[in-house]
Design a protein around this motif. Structure first.
Motif, PDB file in Angstrom:
ATOM      1  N   ILE A   1      -2.694  -2.786  11.589  1.00 14.34           N
ATOM      2  CA  ILE A   1      -2.761  -1.559  11.015  1.00 14.34           C
ATOM      3  C   ILE A   1      -1.710  -0.827  11.169  1.00 14.34           C
ATOM      4  O   ILE A   1      -1.021  -0.914  12.371  1.00 14.34           O
ATOM      5  N   CYS A   2      -1.101  -0.205  10.111  1.00 12.71           N
ATOM      6  CA  CYS A   2       0.233   0.300  10.215  1.00 12.71           C
ATOM      7  C   CYS A   2       0.457   1.736   9.955  1.00 12.71           C
ATOM      8  O   CYS A   2      -0.482   2.313   9.238  1.00 12.71           O
ATOM      9  N   ALA A   3       1.326   2.527  10.371  1.00  8.64           N
ATOM     10  CA  ALA A   3       1.577   3.993  10.270  1.00  8.64           C
ATOM     11  C   ALA A   3       2.745   4.013   8.966  1.00  8.64           C
ATOM     12  O   ALA A   3       3.715   3.391   9.477  1.00  8.64           O
ATOM     13  N   ALA A   4       2.683   4.924   8.098  1.00  9.96           N
ATOM     14  CA  ALA A   4       3.594   5.010   7.221  1.00  9.96           C
ATOM     15  C   ALA A   4       4.093   6.301   7.162  1.00  9.96           C
ATOM     16  O   ALA A   4       3.615   7.482   7.598  1.00  9.96           O
ATOM     17  N   GLY A   5       5.455   6.569   6.863  1.00  9.27           N
ATOM     18  CA  GLY A   5       5.913   7.799   6.644  1.00  9.27           C
ATOM     19  C   GLY A   5       7.200   7.916   5.779  1.00  9.27           C
ATOM     20  O   GLY A   5       7.663   7.064   5.085  1.00  9.27           O
TER      21      GLY A   5
ATOM     22  N   MET B   1       0.955  -1.133   0.034  1.00  8.72           N
ATOM     23  CA  MET B   1      -0.131   0.075  -0.104  1.00  8.72           C
ATOM     24  C   MET B   1       0.988   1.236   0.230  1.00  8.72           C
ATOM     25  O   MET B   1       0.309   2.480  -0.276  1.00  8.72           O
ATOM     26  N   LEU B   2       2.241   1.019   0.149  1.00  9.10           N
ATOM     27  CA  LEU B   2       2.890   2.152   0.399  1.00  9.10           C
ATOM     28  C   LEU B   2       3.272   2.691  -1.104  1.00  9.10           C
ATOM     29  O   LEU B   2       3.271   2.058  -1.992  1.00  9.10           O
ATOM     30  N   THR B   3       3.584   4.163  -1.123  1.00 11.27           N
ATOM     31  CA  THR B   3       3.960   4.844  -2.139  1.00 11.27           C
ATOM     32  C   THR B   3       5.367   5.364  -2.232  1.00 11.27           C
ATOM     33  O   THR B   3       5.863   5.888  -1.056  1.00 11.27           O
ATOM     34  N   GLY B   4       5.979   5.597  -3.171  1.00 10.98           N
ATOM     35  CA  GLY B   4       7.136   6.350  -3.413  1.00 10.98           C
ATOM     36  C   GLY B   4       8.200   5.860  -2.441  1.00 10.98           C
ATOM     37  O   GLY B   4       8.571   4.656  -2.257  1.00 10.98           O
ATOM     38  N   ASP B   5       8.853   6.803  -1.549  1.00 15.54           N
ATOM     39  CA  ASP B   5       9.694   6.305  -0.596  1.00 15.54           C
ATOM     40  C   ASP B   5       9.237   6.099   0.805  1.00 15.54           C
ATOM     41  O   ASP B   5      10.182   6.146   1.714  1.00 15.54           O
ATOM     42  N   GLU B   6       7.998   5.726   0.893  1.00 11.03           N
ATOM     43  CA  GLU B   6       7.200   5.542   2.121  1.00 11.03           C
ATOM     44  C   GLU B   6       7.776   4.159   2.807  1.00 11.03           C
ATOM     45  O   GLU B   6       8.143   3.461   2.016  1.00 11.03           O
ATOM     46  N   LYS B   7       7.838   4.270   4.091  1.00 14.23           N
ATOM     47  CA  LYS B   7       8.079   2.880   4.692  1.00 14.23           C
ATOM     48  C   LYS B   7       6.924   2.712   5.916  1.00 14.23           C
ATOM     49  O   LYS B   7       6.590   3.838   6.340  1.00 14.23           O
ATOM     50  N   ILE B   8       6.990   1.654   6.386  1.00 17.92           N
ATOM     51  CA  ILE B   8       6.132   1.531   7.664  1.00 17.92           C
ATOM     52  C   ILE B   8       7.084   1.916   9.014  1.00 17.92           C
ATOM     53  O   ILE B   8       8.210   1.565   8.909  1.00 17.92           O
TER      54      ILE B   8
END
Length: 114
Positions: free
Chosen positions: A110-114, A42-49
């Motif tokens: 449920i995860c948070a991405a940044g 579900m992550l985009t670009g350079d996002e990570k959990i």
């Protein structure tokens, strides 16, 4: 997510009270790994959990099974191996009468991405 590989359920049946928990390790880790892969997809670009916020383990438990939290430890172990401290999450383990496809476990994250 259930313990599937290439779309095929690898483990089926109820988690039995009389069976050693170690026999379910691979099923729980596979399901947790599948849930983590789904989150990463579900992550985009350079996002990570950056944090697992919640981790639910649903168990297709036979009557008399009471080691829910210990079974969930296998999934927690995988998450911390993969994510370090970010994998340590609030969690719940829930025993049910059945799960889809007669899977022994199902994992939800449920995860948070940044």
């Amino acid at each position: 997510m259930t313990p599937r590989k290439d779309g095929v359920l690898q483990f089926v049946g109820k988690v039995k009270a009389e069976e050693p928990l170690e026999g379910y390790r691979e099923a729980v880790r596979l399901a947790a790994g599948n849930a983590l892969t789904a989150a990463r997809n579900m992550l985009t670009g350079d996002e990570k959990i950056v944090r697992v916020l919640a981790f639910w383990v649903y168990i297709n438990a036979e009557e008399g099974f009471v080691s829910h939290a210990k079974l969930a430890d296998f999934g927690s172990e995988l998450l911390t191996e993969e994510l370090g401290e970010a994998g340590a999450a609030a969690r719940a383990t829930i025993g049910l009468g059945t799960l889809p496809g007669n899977a022994p476990v199902e994992i939800q994250l449920i995860c948070a991405a940044g």
